[in-house]
Design a protein around this motif. Structure first.
Motif, PDB file in Angstrom:
ATOM      1  N   LEU A  80       0.820  -1.213   0.000  1.00 16.72           N
ATOM      2  CA  LEU A  80       0.000   0.000   0.000  1.00 16.72           C
ATOM      3  C   LEU A  80       0.860   1.272   0.000  1.00 16.72           C
ATOM      4  O   LEU A  80       0.374   2.346   0.332  1.00 16.72           O
ATOM      5  CB  LEU A  80      -0.921   0.001   1.221  1.00 16.72           C
ATOM      6  N   MET A  81       2.121   1.148  -0.356  1.00 19.45           N
ATOM      7  CA  MET A  81       2.993   2.324  -0.400  1.00 19.45           C
ATOM      8  C   MET A  81       2.596   3.236  -1.564  1.00 19.45           C
ATOM      9  O   MET A  81       2.039   2.767  -2.549  1.00 19.45           O
ATOM     10  CB  MET A  81       4.451   1.889  -0.554  1.00 19.45           C
ATOM     11  N   PHE A 148      -8.245  10.412  -2.981  1.00 23.79           N
ATOM     12  CA  PHE A 148      -7.227   9.500  -3.494  1.00 23.79           C
ATOM     13  C   PHE A 148      -7.466   8.108  -2.907  1.00 23.79           C
ATOM     14  O   PHE A 148      -7.345   7.888  -1.705  1.00 23.79           O
ATOM     15  CB  PHE A 148      -5.848  10.033  -3.127  1.00 23.79           C
ATOM     16  N   LEU A 149      -7.794   7.137  -3.766  1.00 24.08           N
ATOM     17  CA  LEU A 149      -8.264   5.835  -3.291  1.00 24.08           C
ATOM     18  C   LEU A 149      -7.214   5.083  -2.477  1.00 24.08           C
ATOM     19  O   LEU A 149      -7.553   4.395  -1.510  1.00 24.08           O
ATOM     20  CB  LEU A 149      -8.722   4.972  -4.461  1.00 24.08           C
ATOM     21  N   LEU A 150      -5.944   5.168  -2.857  1.00 22.94           N
ATOM     22  CA  LEU A 150      -4.925   4.443  -2.115  1.00 22.94           C
ATOM     23  C   LEU A 150      -4.980   4.783  -0.632  1.00 22.94           C
ATOM     24  O   LEU A 150      -4.879   3.896   0.227  1.00 22.94           O
ATOM     25  CB  LEU A 150      -3.530   4.758  -2.657  1.00 22.94           C
ATOM     26  N   ILE A 283       8.124   4.880   1.669  1.00 25.52           N
ATOM     27  CA  ILE A 283       7.535   5.741   0.626  1.00 25.52           C
ATOM     28  C   ILE A 283       7.756   5.184  -0.776  1.00 25.52           C
ATOM     29  O   ILE A 283       7.438   5.840  -1.763  1.00 25.52           O
ATOM     30  CB  ILE A 283       8.034   7.200   0.715  1.00 25.52           C
ATOM     31  N   GLY A 284       8.299   3.966  -0.878  1.00 23.69           N
ATOM     32  CA  GLY A 284       8.368   3.304  -2.168  1.00 23.69           C
ATOM     33  C   GLY A 284       9.622   3.635  -2.949  1.00 23.69           C
ATOM     34  O   GLY A 284      10.626   4.128  -2.417  1.00 23.69           O
ATOM     35  N   GLY A 285       9.529   3.400  -4.268  1.00 21.00           N
ATOM     36  CA  GLY A 285      10.698   3.525  -5.119  1.00 21.00           C
ATOM     37  C   GLY A 285      11.217   4.941  -5.285  1.00 21.00           C
ATOM     38  O   GLY A 285      12.419   5.148  -5.475  1.00 21.00           O
ATOM     39  N   ASN A 286      10.317   5.925  -5.233  1.00 21.11           N
ATOM     40  CA  ASN A 286      10.756   7.314  -5.334  1.00 21.11           C
ATOM     41  C   ASN A 286      11.135   7.782  -3.939  1.00 21.11           C
ATOM     42  O   ASN A 286      10.295   8.146  -3.138  1.00 21.11           O
ATOM     43  CB  ASN A 286       9.640   8.185  -5.904  1.00 21.11           C
ATOM     44  N   THR A 287      12.422   7.753  -3.648  1.00 20.25           N
ATOM     45  CA  THR A 287      12.886   7.998  -2.282  1.00 20.25           C
ATOM     46  C   THR A 287      13.219   9.456  -2.013  1.00 20.25           C
ATOM     47  O   THR A 287      13.858   9.774  -1.009  1.00 20.25           O
ATOM     48  CB  THR A 287      14.128   7.145  -1.984  1.00 20.25           C
TER      49      THR A 287
END
Length: 318
Positions: A80-81, A148-150, A283-287
């Protein structure tokens, strides 16, 4: 979650709005989004974890579970990131979100009317970190709206881990989806105003949801008066899209006066620091985070050469 919301909604000042809010939310969840099966699968896995009581232990919203499967839970939550708002802690698993929401909460909580027994609206609520805090602090019902659905699915994931959740709910709605009913005792708009093409319309829509003598808590990006009345970024601001206007505090005070708010008070101005907004592995791939959005040679400027982020909190009454 909508069933739980309906039950609590009908026992609150929102009873007359309940059916419309639920039906509109159901429509919003029907969008064609290829990520939904992954998000739903993550939540189903999370439902197999033990539940615990939620409480605020700064900086975390902490869920006191016992015997979680830490690796499995971390894997599911990372489906869910990116996690922007938080931080949360579930037993010994720290979910360190990009933002330290506790720092903002600590700046505002001493300046607002006590939330005990109040009907509260949290506009642009994200995953519900602040909405939970509003409920834990005593709100009769705290409704967050977040298109924002996420972030709605993140809220559901956290809720699935809580035994006897507080009366906090997130619906996938925009402010303009809200019925024009004056029912909320306290309305929060935090980090939303600068994303509005029509800032005056946003302020009026906030006012339209508020009960008589209700309180507005408005937190937004501002500039120092030395830069003028307002700045309208030509493209991005601190690499953010859709930043339409950065007013001075005097200009924002004037906007609130024009919308006929009363008892307008500026209670805090704080420069955003990398302690409050930081890159984490949640926060995922975009750090990239704040330090990457600032001029490497001048921390008082953004990468675009505009004044670095500074946020103000205004409190006023209808």
């Amino acid at each position: 979650m909508l069933d739980d919301f309906s039950k609590q909604c009908t026992q609150s000042k929102l009873a007359n709005l309940c059916e419309q809010l639920v039906n509109t939310s159901k429509q919003k969840f029907l969008v064609n989004n290829g990520n939904i099966p992954k998000w739903e699968g993550a939540i189903e896995a999370i439902k197999n974890q033990p539940q615990g009581r939620i409480e605020y232990q700064s900086p975390y919203l902490k869920i006191n579970s016992k015997n979680i499967d830490k690796d499995q839970l971390e894997y599911s939550l990372k489906q869910l990131m990116p996690w922007r708002k938080g931080p949360y802690q579930i037993e010994n698993l720290s979910l360190d979100s990009e933002w330290r929401g506790d720092m903002k909460w600590d700046r505002l909580i001493q300046n607002i009317r006590p939330l005990k027994g109040r009907t509260v609206l949290d506009v642009g609520a994200g995953n519900g970190y602040f909405t939970y805090l509003m409920a834990i602090t005593g709100a009769k019902i705290a409704l967050g709206i977040e298109p924002f659905l996420l972030f709605n699915y993140q809220f559901q994931a956290i809720r699935a881990l809580i035994n006897n959740p507080p009366n906090a709910f997130i619906l996938p709605l925009r402010l303009e989806d809200m019925p024009n009913e004056c029912v909320f005792d306290t309305v929060f708009s935090m980090g939303v105003l600068y994303h509005q093409k029509d800032h005056m319309q946003h302020l009026q829509q906030l006012k339209n949801t508020m009960a008589d003598d209700g309180e507005l808590v408005l937190e937004t990006l501002i500039i120092d008066s030395k830069y003028g009345d307002q700045i309208i970024p030509e493209d991005r601001y601190a690499r953010m899209r859709n930043v339409w206007c950065l007013p001075s505090t005097d200009t924002l005070h004037d906007w609130l006066e024009q919308t006929r708010f009363k008892n307008i008070k500026l209670v805090d101005v704080t420069k955003t620091t990398p302690e409050e907004q930081r890159a984490t592995h949640w926060i995922g791939g975009n750090t990239q985070s704040l330090k990457d959005f600032l001029d490497p040679n001048d921390e008082n400027l953004t990468i675009e050469g505009l004044p670095a982020p500074k946020r103000a909190i205004f409190i006023c009454n209808k």
